[in-house]
Structures are given as C-alpha cells and as structure tokens.
Design a protein around this motif. Structure first.
Motif, PDB file in Angstrom:
ATOM      1  N   LEU A 268      -5.919  10.614  11.512  1.00 22.51           N
ATOM      2  CA  LEU A 268      -5.332  10.652  10.191  1.00 22.51           C
ATOM      3  C   LEU A 268      -5.994  11.694   9.308  1.00 22.51           C
ATOM      4  CD1 LEU A 268      -4.663   6.935   9.240  1.00 22.51           C
ATOM      5  CD2 LEU A 268      -3.034   8.701   9.867  1.00 22.51           C
TER       6      LEU A 268
ATOM      7  N   LEU B  25       0.824  12.274   6.951  1.00 19.83           N
ATOM      8  CA  LEU B  25      -0.137  11.447   6.212  1.00 19.83           C
ATOM      9  C   LEU B  25       0.569  10.443   5.320  1.00 19.83           C
ATOM     10  CD1 LEU B  25      -2.909  13.944   5.076  1.00 19.83           C
ATOM     11  CD2 LEU B  25      -3.259  11.890   6.437  1.00 19.83           C
ATOM     12  N   ARG B  26       1.563  10.948   4.599  1.00 15.51           N
ATOM     13  CA  ARG B  26       2.291  10.069   3.680  1.00 15.51           C
ATOM     14  C   ARG B  26       2.975   8.942   4.434  1.00 15.51           C
ATOM     15  NH1 ARG B  26       6.785   8.416   2.595  1.00 15.51           N
ATOM     16  NH2 ARG B  26       7.713   9.689   4.250  1.00 15.51           N
TER      17      ARG B  26
ATOM     18  N   ARG C 116       0.344   6.265   5.837  1.00 12.18           N
ATOM     19  CA  ARG C 116      -0.239   5.454   4.762  1.00 12.18           C
ATOM     20  C   ARG C 116       0.800   4.551   4.121  1.00 12.18           C
ATOM     21  NH1 ARG C 116      -3.729  10.400   2.067  1.00 12.18           N
ATOM     22  NH2 ARG C 116      -5.537  10.255   3.461  1.00 12.18           N
ATOM     23  N   ASP C 117       1.997   5.082   3.956  1.00 11.70           N
ATOM     24  CA  ASP C 117       3.057   4.285   3.341  1.00 11.70           C
ATOM     25  C   ASP C 117       3.445   3.113   4.230  1.00 11.70           C
ATOM     26  OD1 ASP C 117       5.141   3.913   1.250  1.00 11.70           O
ATOM     27  OD2 ASP C 117       6.502   4.364   2.913  1.00 11.70           O
TER      28      ASP C 117
ATOM     29  N   ARG D  79       0.789   0.423   4.079  1.00 14.20           N
ATOM     30  CA  ARG D  79       0.786  -0.242   2.774  1.00 14.20           C
ATOM     31  C   ARG D  79       1.987  -1.179   2.624  1.00 14.20           C
ATOM     32  NH1 ARG D  79      -0.170   3.921   0.193  1.00 14.20           N
ATOM     33  NH2 ARG D  79       1.983   4.635  -0.109  1.00 14.20           N
TER      34      ARG D  79
ATOM     35  N   ILE E 122      -4.686   0.123  10.152  1.00 16.70           N
ATOM     36  CA  ILE E 122      -5.389   1.335  10.550  1.00 16.70           C
ATOM     37  C   ILE E 122      -6.705   0.916  11.180  1.00 16.70           C
ATOM     38  CG2 ILE E 122      -6.290   3.549   9.803  1.00 16.70           C
ATOM     39  CD1 ILE E 122      -3.270   3.203   9.395  1.00 16.70           C
TER      40      ILE E 122
END
Length: 411
Positions: free
Chosen positions: A8, A62-63, A66-67, A70, A78
């Motif tokens: 990541l 990355l977005r 992470r999204d 979340r 992760i």
C-alpha cells in the motif's frame, strides 16, 4: 537491513515523487529512462503527462483500498504487511480432519472446505475466533496445523485504468471458433465477442465491469477495437461480482481450477496481489495440466515488492510499453519478467461497449496471451515462437515486446 516498501505504501511513494526527480524513479529501466529524460529540455510536457498518468493510477489504487477497508470493516482488513485481506478469515492448504477438528476446538469456525478437482489440492477457510484480527489469529492457527501452509486471503486489484471516452470506427469481430482463452477478472456483458461461457466465483457474479470488458475487447475486438486473438473463444471467470472482498486468492484459485477442468490452455490474469501459498500451488498445478497463467506485473512502480500471480515461476509475467516502445514508468515488477506488450496509447471497450483510452500493464497481458494461444498446443514450441517474434527492447521488457502493432490507437 532496509525493509522493502509495503504494497500500500509503494503507490504512495510514487505519488510523492516530483517530476524533477524522475531520473531516480526507475533504476531497473536504466538507459530507457535515461534516453527519455535526455530530451526533457526539448519535450518536457510528455514526461510530465506520463508522470501525471502514473500518479493517477497510484492515487486511484490507494483510494480504492482505503475506501474499501473503511466502508466494509467486517469484510476487509489491512494486515501487518499492508495488504488488504478478507477480514477475520484464514486459509489452510490441504488440511486433514485432525487439523480441522483441532482448529474448531480452539474457536476457529469452519466456513468452507473444498477439493480443487483434478489439481489434487484442497483448502479450508476458517473464521478467526471472536474479536481476533487476522494478524493475531494467524500464528495460533499455524500452531494447530503443523506442516500445513496457513495464510490470510489477500485481495487482488486490477493493474490498469480506463480514461476518457473516444470514438472508434465500427468493425465486426470474427466469429468464435479459434483458440480458447480464459479471463479471470470481473464479468463481461452478454454479446461480448467470442464469449462462450461465464462462471461466477463471487457473490453477485457474473457482473460486468469496465476492466474485464477492456481486457476481453483487446482479445476478441468489437466496437472498433482490433482483436489480437480474432475468433478466440472466451471463458470468463468473475472473481469480483458485487463482493467488496472480491478478487481474493481463494476465488482466483477456484477460477483457475475451473479453467483447467475446461482444458483452457491460456488464462489472462491482469490482477495484482501479494504471494499466497494456495494460489501458488494452483498456478503450478494448472500449468502441469496444460493451463498457463499470463499475468500483469501491476502499476505500483519498480520499488514495490514483486507482484503476484506474475511472480509465480510457472506464470508468464508481462509489463507494458507505450506507443514508442518505452516501458511504462509506473510498471511494477516481478521476480522474473517474460515479455512486454502495449500498455498505453491505446483504446479498449468499457462494459457499455464504448471505446475508451486505457493505461496500465493490465492491458499488455491479453496481447501476450493472444500470441501464445496462436502458437499452441505445444507450449515449448509456442514459447520459442514468441521469443523469435519478440522485438528486443532492453532488460525492462524481458525477452522482448510482443504484438506491438496490435493496439488500437486513440483518434
């Protein structure tokens, strides 16, 4: 000892690089980058545009990761290595009844147990004890399964992105009847040229997505896209569907086992993730039974850890080049590199049949698969033929560039 960047973080490192530091970006590309940057004073804007495209791909990955973590904390976590994995799940390769019973006695709940047909490989999926993360539960399950391979179930992500919509000239695809090629990705729409079968390996599948549609169009054409494998018959395995934790190693392993049972000689996997013992075993077993994986090296940059499944010894690892034969500056790496093919300055179709610009090593893999399929069934002779065809492009293109004239250029 200096630690390698986590998966990541590899994309984050690429995002942090200024254009002026491009000379330090890709040491393995050596002279290619040197020749490119030698003309910066005269043509700076193309270099800036390339770096911008590379950063966009890295930023999107990355977005997305992470999204997803979340939004779906009950499905994705992760792990300590920085990889996205199925939340609260562990996988044991080839467990026996004693291992399963011992795990259950210690609070691990059996989710599923399956034998992958003729491959001679089995696995069991376990839910970790209540409240335990994958990292915390992993050493406990390994202790309960001595001599067995135990791991998390990592997610794999597409190695490319679609850009703007562009007009393409209409051109009818060839009728199916040629080589059989497998595609492990998302789903494709009904009516995709060459599609003869589509199988679900995730909740909500088959469900068309843009990435899978683009890969399919580069193989069999349609909508003005030139077919690199005209007349090929496509068998599509959807490992994503609507599952937020789709693209996991178990789903890809099951999909590859299916293609092997169907005697499909070539499987395109333009997805990237970390090493996984179950998938490693399946890739090796599939090749022994006549199905070879052609995989993209991803777009996390050359400083990232090796990409899988491209890095499994039995797979063919593919990187991308632009229209001038230059390696993509954002291309990831594998423990060995076999071939390169067009991965930029080309068009492909999205799930709605619209021609769009695409960029990434994802889109190079189908071109190599097409050339390989054209020379089968004898694999050794096919690989020798590819070596003869390949245009030499330096160390960063492996044994050379294939299908350089297969791209459909933007108009």
């Amino acid at each position: 000892m200096m630690r390698r960047p986590r998966p990541l973080l590899a994309a984050a490192m690429l995002l942090a690089l200024p254009a002026a530091a491009a000379a330090q970006l890709v040491p393995p590309l050596g002279g290619v980058v040197g020749r490119t940057l030698s003309g910066v004073a005269q043509t700076l804007s193309p270099v800036e545009a390339t770096l911008s495209d590379a950063r966009s791909l890295a930023r999107e990955q990355l977005r997305r990761v992470r999204d997803l973590a979340r939004r779906y904390p009950d499905r994705i976590e992760i792990d300590r290595a920085g990889d996205a994995v199925r939340a609260g799940e562990l996988v044991v390769v080839d467990p026996d009844d004693t291992v399963v019973a011992a795990a259950q006695a210690q609070g691990f709940r059996l989710i599923a147990r399956e034998d992958l047909g003729d491959l001679g490989i089995g696995y069991a999926r376990f839910r970790t004890p209540q409240g335990q993360s994958v990292d915390r539960a992993l050493p406990r399950l390994r202790a309960l399964a001595p001599g067995r391979e135990v791991s998390a179930d990592p997610l794999h992500f597409p190695g490319g992105a679609l850009g703007t919509t562009t007009l393409a000239m209409a051109a009818p695809p060839a009728a199916p009847g040629g080589a059989r090629i497998g595609l492990i990705d998302g789903g494709v729409r009904a009516g995709t040229p060459g599609l003869i079968r589509q199988q679900a390996f995730a909740a909500g599948a088959p469900q068309p997505n843009d990435h899978a549609a683009a890969i399919a169009s580069l193989l069999t054409g349609g909508g003005g896209i030139r077919a690199s494998a005209p007349g090929a018959a496509l068998l599509v395995a959807d490992v994503y569907g609507s599952d937020p934790a789709g693209g996991n190693a178990v789903a890809i392993a099951r999909a590859l086992a299916w293609l092997t049972r169907e005697q499909v000689p070539v499987a395109v996997v333009s997805l990237v993730g970390p090493a996984n013992p179950l998938l490693a075993r399946v890739v090796a077993a599939a090749r022994r039974r006549g199905t070879i994986v052609v995989a993209a090296v991803g777009n996390d940059g050359p400083a990232a850890p090796p990409a899988y499944p491209a890095s499994y010894p039995q797979a063919l690892a593919v990187t991308g080049v632009d229209a001038r034969g230059r390696p993509l500056i954002e291309a990831g790496r594998a423990t060995k590199l076999d071939y390169a093919a067009p991965g930029a300055d080309l068009l492909a179709l999205d799930r709605n049949g619209r021609a769009r610009s695409v960029r990434g090593t994802s889109f190079a893999a189908p071109f190599v698969a097409a050339r390989l399929a054209a020379h089968l069934p004898d694999l050794d002779r096919a690989l020798a033929a590819l070596d003869r065809e390949a245009q030499r492009g330096g160390r960063a293109t492996g044994r050379g560039i294939l299908c350089a004239d297969c791209r459909t250029p933007p108009r």
